[in-house]
Design an enzyme around this catalytic site. Structure first.
Site, PDB file in Angstrom:
ATOM      1  N   ASP A 116     -10.489 -69.565  22.886  1.00 51.44           N
ATOM      2  CA  ASP A 116      -9.448 -68.908  23.683  1.00 51.44           C
ATOM      3  C   ASP A 116      -8.087 -69.358  23.152  1.00 51.44           C
ATOM      4  OD1 ASP A 116      -7.674 -68.090  25.614  1.00 51.44           O
ATOM      5  OD2 ASP A 116      -8.698 -69.083  27.276  1.00 51.44           O
ATOM      6  N   ASN A 161       1.404 -54.574  24.133  1.00 48.12           N
ATOM      7  CA  ASN A 161       1.669 -53.139  23.984  1.00 48.12           C
ATOM      8  C   ASN A 161       3.188 -52.945  24.006  1.00 48.12           C
ATOM      9  OD1 ASN A 161       2.611 -52.654  26.799  1.00 48.12           O
ATOM     10  ND2 ASN A 161       0.523 -53.290  27.269  1.00 48.12           N
ATOM     11  N   GLY A 217      -7.214 -57.960  28.099  1.00 49.42           N
ATOM     12  CA  GLY A 217      -7.567 -58.686  26.872  1.00 49.42           C
ATOM     13  C   GLY A 217      -6.776 -59.972  26.699  1.00 49.42           C
ATOM     14  N   VAL A 218      -6.388 -60.237  25.460  1.00 50.26           N
ATOM     15  CA  VAL A 218      -5.682 -61.483  25.162  1.00 50.26           C
ATOM     16  C   VAL A 218      -4.303 -61.495  25.834  1.00 50.26           C
ATOM     17  CG1 VAL A 218      -4.730 -60.724  22.929  1.00 50.26           C
ATOM     18  CG2 VAL A 218      -5.206 -63.128  23.312  1.00 50.26           C
ATOM     19  N   ASP A 219      -3.709 -60.327  25.991  1.00 46.18           N
ATOM     20  CA  ASP A 219      -2.407 -60.202  26.655  1.00 46.18           C
ATOM     21  C   ASP A 219      -2.495 -60.707  28.105  1.00 46.18           C
ATOM     22  OD1 ASP A 219       0.214 -59.452  27.079  1.00 46.18           O
ATOM     23  OD2 ASP A 219      -0.134 -57.293  26.977  1.00 46.18           O
ATOM     24  N   SER A 278      -5.193 -55.684  17.631  1.00 47.01           N
ATOM     25  CA  SER A 278      -5.635 -54.277  17.628  1.00 47.01           C
ATOM     26  C   SER A 278      -7.148 -54.063  17.597  1.00 47.01           C
ATOM     27  CB  SER A 278      -5.029 -53.475  16.459  1.00 47.01           C
ATOM     28  OG  SER A 278      -3.697 -53.110  16.727  1.00 47.01           O
ATOM     29  N   THR A 279      -7.936 -55.149  17.492  1.00 48.31           N
ATOM     30  CA  THR A 279      -9.387 -54.935  17.321  1.00 48.31           C
ATOM     31  C   THR A 279     -10.150 -54.883  18.643  1.00 48.31           C
ATOM     32  OG1 THR A 279      -9.924 -57.285  17.110  1.00 48.31           O
ATOM     33  CG2 THR A 279      -9.321 -56.107  15.090  1.00 48.31           C
ATOM     34  N   GLY A 280      -9.438 -54.971  19.759  1.00 49.76           N
ATOM     35  CA  GLY A 280     -10.086 -54.862  21.066  1.00 49.76           C
ATOM     36  C   GLY A 280      -9.964 -53.445  21.584  1.00 49.76           C
ATOM     37  N   TYR A 284      -7.667 -51.409  21.328  1.00 46.15           N
ATOM     38  CA  TYR A 284      -7.020 -50.496  20.375  1.00 46.15           C
ATOM     39  C   TYR A 284      -7.967 -50.044  19.248  1.00 46.15           C
ATOM     40  CZ  TYR A 284      -2.316 -50.929  22.455  1.00 46.15           C
ATOM     41  OH  TYR A 284      -1.219 -50.866  23.276  1.00 46.15           O
TER      42      TYR A 284
END
Ligand code: AR6
Length: 175
Positions: A10, A24, A32-34, A117-119, A121
């Site tokens: 994490d 974004n 997600g990570v955000d 971007s790999t989640g 997005y």
């Protein structure tokens, strides 16, 4: 020369100078990570983000880390994957490039990136990892004998597939 390492876990727990957020364009939080970064940093992060007036895709902006162990958060806005013909590669490269510039600007010597971007997005993970590693390697090599400014760079992998991809690519000097 900075050391590049793939780690699992994490990103909010890392004791580094700066962590990168996969945000974004609003910079006002999300999932997600955000979401994890905003929860761990506390409400002051959202107050700081509001003052930034958003961020275009392919760019990044810095805030303090507030309650995070990291001193800084670089909020990068990766592209949504639309099949690859929409400039997604260049926009993703822009995120990594801009974060490395921000690291130099604030004097961050250890930086941790998520797989931007790999989640949600949906950017293909291996293609994204190749771009991330290529940008980081070229920036570090460009600085040549000069001080690159960064000592340690971590690619934080939240799942085993991403970790496998990064470990494989980082072990191959030609990537
Ligand atoms: N630490 C490290 N990596 C993580 C963590 C974590 N705590 N949580 C998830 N990941 P995503 P995106 C990985 O969806 O695709 C948000 O709502 C995750 O497994 O977080 O760039 C924003 O507000 C994946 O590998 O970001 C935007 O609207 C990677 O982080 C949108 O999602 C990125 O997944 C951005 O989408």
């Amino acid at each position: 020369m900075a050391q590049l390492t793939a780690v699992s876990g994490d990103i909010t727990q890392l004791h580094v100078d700066a962590i990168v957020n996969a945000a974004n364009e609003s910079l006002l939080g999300g999932g997600g990570v955000d979401g994890a970064i905003h929860r761990a940093a506390g409400p002051d992060l959202l107050i700081a983000c509001r003052k930034l007036n958003g961020c275009p895709t392919g760019d990044a902006k810095a805030t303090p880390g507030f309650c995070l162990p990291a001193k800084w958060v670089f909020h990068a806005v990766g592209p949504v994957w639309h099949g690859g013909a929409d400039g997604e590669d260049d926009l993703l490269a822009g995120c990594y490039r801009r974060c490395l510039e921000l690291a130099l600007e604030v004097g961050a010597r250890s930086v941790a990136f998520p797989a931007i971007s790999t989640g949600v997005y949906r950017f293909p993970p291996e293609r994204a990892a190749k771009i991330a590693i290529a940008i980081v390697r070229s920036r570090i090599e460009e600085s040549g004998a000069k001080e690159s400014g960064i000592d340690e760079l971590f690619f934080v992998c939240f799942n085993s597939e991403t970790l496998r991809i990064y470990q494989h690519l980082l072990s191959d000097a030609r990537t």
